[in-house]
Design an enzyme around this catalytic site. Structure first.
Site, short mmCIF file in Angstrom:
data_model
loop_
_atom_site.label_atom_id
_atom_site.label_comp_id
_atom_site.label_asym_id
_atom_site.label_seq_id
_atom_site.Cartn_x
_atom_site.Cartn_y
_atom_site.Cartn_z
CG HIS A 196 -8.18 4.02 0.97
ND1 HIS A 196 -8.34 3.83 2.32
CD2 HIS A 196 -9.41 4.35 0.51
CE1 HIS A 196 -9.62 4.02 2.66
NE2 HIS A 196 -10.28 4.35 1.57
CD GLU A 231 -6.91 -6.32 2.86
OE1 GLU A 231 -7.10 -6.04 1.66
OE2 GLU A 231 -6.19 -5.65 3.61
CG HIS A 268 -5.43 -2.05 9.27
ND1 HIS A 268 -4.99 -1.45 10.42
CD2 HIS A 268 -5.99 -1.07 8.52
CE1 HIS A 268 -5.28 -0.16 10.36
NE2 HIS A 268 -5.88 0.10 9.23
NE ARG A 311 -7.59 11.08 5.50
CZ ARG A 311 -8.01 10.43 6.58
NH1 ARG A 311 -7.16 9.66 7.23
NH2 ARG A 311 -9.23 10.54 7.02
CB THR A 347 -5.57 4.06 9.39
OG1 THR A 347 -5.48 3.02 8.43
CG2 THR A 347 -5.57 3.46 10.78
CB THR A 348 -9.48 1.27 7.14
OG1 THR A 348 -8.97 1.94 6.00
CG2 THR A 348 -10.86 0.73 6.87
CD GLU A 398 -6.90 -0.30 1.04
OE1 GLU A 398 -7.09 0.73 1.72
OE2 GLU A 398 -6.00 -1.10 1.28
NE ARG A 452 -9.38 8.22 4.25
CZ ARG A 452 -9.62 7.33 5.22
NH1 ARG A 452 -8.86 6.28 5.36
NH2 ARG A 452 -10.61 7.53 6.05
CG HIS A 490 1.51 6.03 4.72
ND1 HIS A 490 0.42 6.83 5.01
CD2 HIS A 490 1.40 4.97 5.54
CE1 HIS A 490 -0.29 6.27 5.96
NE2 HIS A 490 0.27 5.14 6.30
CG ASN A 549 -1.84 1.14 1.28
OD1 ASN A 549 -1.41 2.27 1.06
ND2 ASN A 549 -3.10 0.89 1.54
N1 PXP Z 1 -5.72 -3.20 3.96
C1 PXP Z 1 -6.68 -2.27 4.04
C2 PXP Z 1 -8.06 -2.61 3.58
C3 PXP Z 1 -6.40 -0.97 4.53
O1 PXP Z 1 -7.37 -0.05 4.60
C4 PXP Z 1 -5.07 -0.67 4.90
C5 PXP Z 1 -4.72 0.71 5.37
O2 PXP Z 1 -4.90 1.61 4.32
C6 PXP Z 1 -4.10 -1.68 4.78
C7 PXP Z 1 -4.45 -2.94 4.33
C8 PXP Z 1 -2.67 -1.44 5.14
O3 PXP Z 1 -2.56 -1.20 6.51
P1 PXP Z 1 -1.18 -0.72 7.12
O4 PXP Z 1 -0.87 0.60 6.52
O5 PXP Z 1 -1.45 -0.66 8.58
O6 PXP Z 1 -0.16 -1.76 6.75
#
Ligand code: PXP
Length: 260
Positions: free
Chosen positions: A42, A150, A213, A48, A99-100, A69, A44, A9, A6
């Site tokens: 993602h 997931e 996550h 952001r 975060t989610t 996402e 959003r 960031h 992901n």
């Molecule tokens: N999976 C999903 C569905 C998420 O929303 C996120 C965070 O955006 C992640 C995975 C990745 O999580 P992390 O950044 O904590 O590794």
């Protein structure tokens, strides 16, 4: 086990200055070189980090499958349908969250989720639902027609950190800091058990199983040993480590942590 990285960031850093640098698109070739299997972003509602322009260019140019996402917002679903990435992962979204925070309410929002799944699948987009590891939610997910789920590993990650990290805890963690080590260990094995059972049940119902996550270089190993989980999506810990060792090494080290 496949790794989706992901890269939100990278866009968070760019948005801190509202300029064009760093460009998340530049991560794609590095991810592939380092052995990642998928790029996850993602889009959003508040944009952001990843914006529409990023999403479009990433779908157009990625050498890896793209997993976007997104929430159930009709405007967002319209954009995703039009972009037609390899996969859409439906997630709950609240503007005020960092975060989610939890999984989708698949039971309470069943009809709305079925409609979204149908709409995305019409465009030949694979659909995943981000859910808490709960037997009834997995069953409802299978009934929506989604291809995969997931499983949310946030609770597992929080308990793991409470047990094994010396650092102060993250703000979205579970609040019961008073638990003894024995109770925490019990909670950790319950969290792993919930993931195992949900993965098994989901796989039997014909779903592909991913998890993600809060996973990092320390806590990922027990998750890699859970049968039926075929993919992990990891962001924060990889991008954080890339500050010290560079993105390619950070991804390669996570691939190594997953495959041993
Ligand atoms: N999976 C999903 C569905 C998420 O929303 C996120 C965070 O955006 C992640 C995975 C990745 O999580 P992390 O950044 O904590 O590794």
């Amino acid at each position: 086990m496949r790794l989706g990285v992901n890269i939100d960031h990278i866009a968070v850093l760019r948005e801190a200055r509202k300029i064009n640098d760093p460009d998340p698109l530049e991560a794609l070739a590095i991810l592939r070189r380092a052995g990642a299997d998928q790029v996850t972003i993602h889009l959003r509602e508040d944009r952001r980090h990843i914006n529409d322009y990023d999403a479009r260019r990433i779908v157009e140019h990625s050498p890896l499958p793209v997993n976007i996402e997104c929430s159930l917002d009709p405007g967002i679903l319209e954009i995703i349908s039009e972009l037609a990435p390899h996969r859409a992962t439906l997630v709950p979204e609240r503007r005020e969250e960092v975060t989610t925070e939890g999984g989708l309410d698949v039971i309470g929002q069943f009809d709305r989720i079925c409609e979204a799944v149908e709409r995305l699948k019409e465009r030949e987009i694979d659909v995943s639902l981000f859910i808490d590891p709960d037997f009834e939610i997995v069953a409802a997910s299978a009934d929506t027609g989604a291809d995969m789920v997931e499983l949310h590993t946030g609770e597992y990650a929080n308990i793991y950190a409470m047990l094994y990290s010396n650092l102060p805890h993250t703000p979205h963690s579970i609040p019961e800091l008073e638990l003894s080590r024995r109770e925490l260990k019990e909670r950790l094995s319950q969290a792993v058990g919930a993931l195992e059972n949900s993965a098994l049940y989901g796989a039997k119902a014909g779903l592909l199983i991913a998890a993600g996550h809060g996973l990092n270089y320390h806590n990922v190993a027990p998750i890699t040993r859970i049968p039926n989980i075929e993919e992990l999506n990891i962001g924060q810990s990889i991008i954080a480590r890339s500050v010290w060792v560079g993105l390619e090494r950070a991804v390669a080290q996570m691939v190594e942590a997953i495959h041993g």
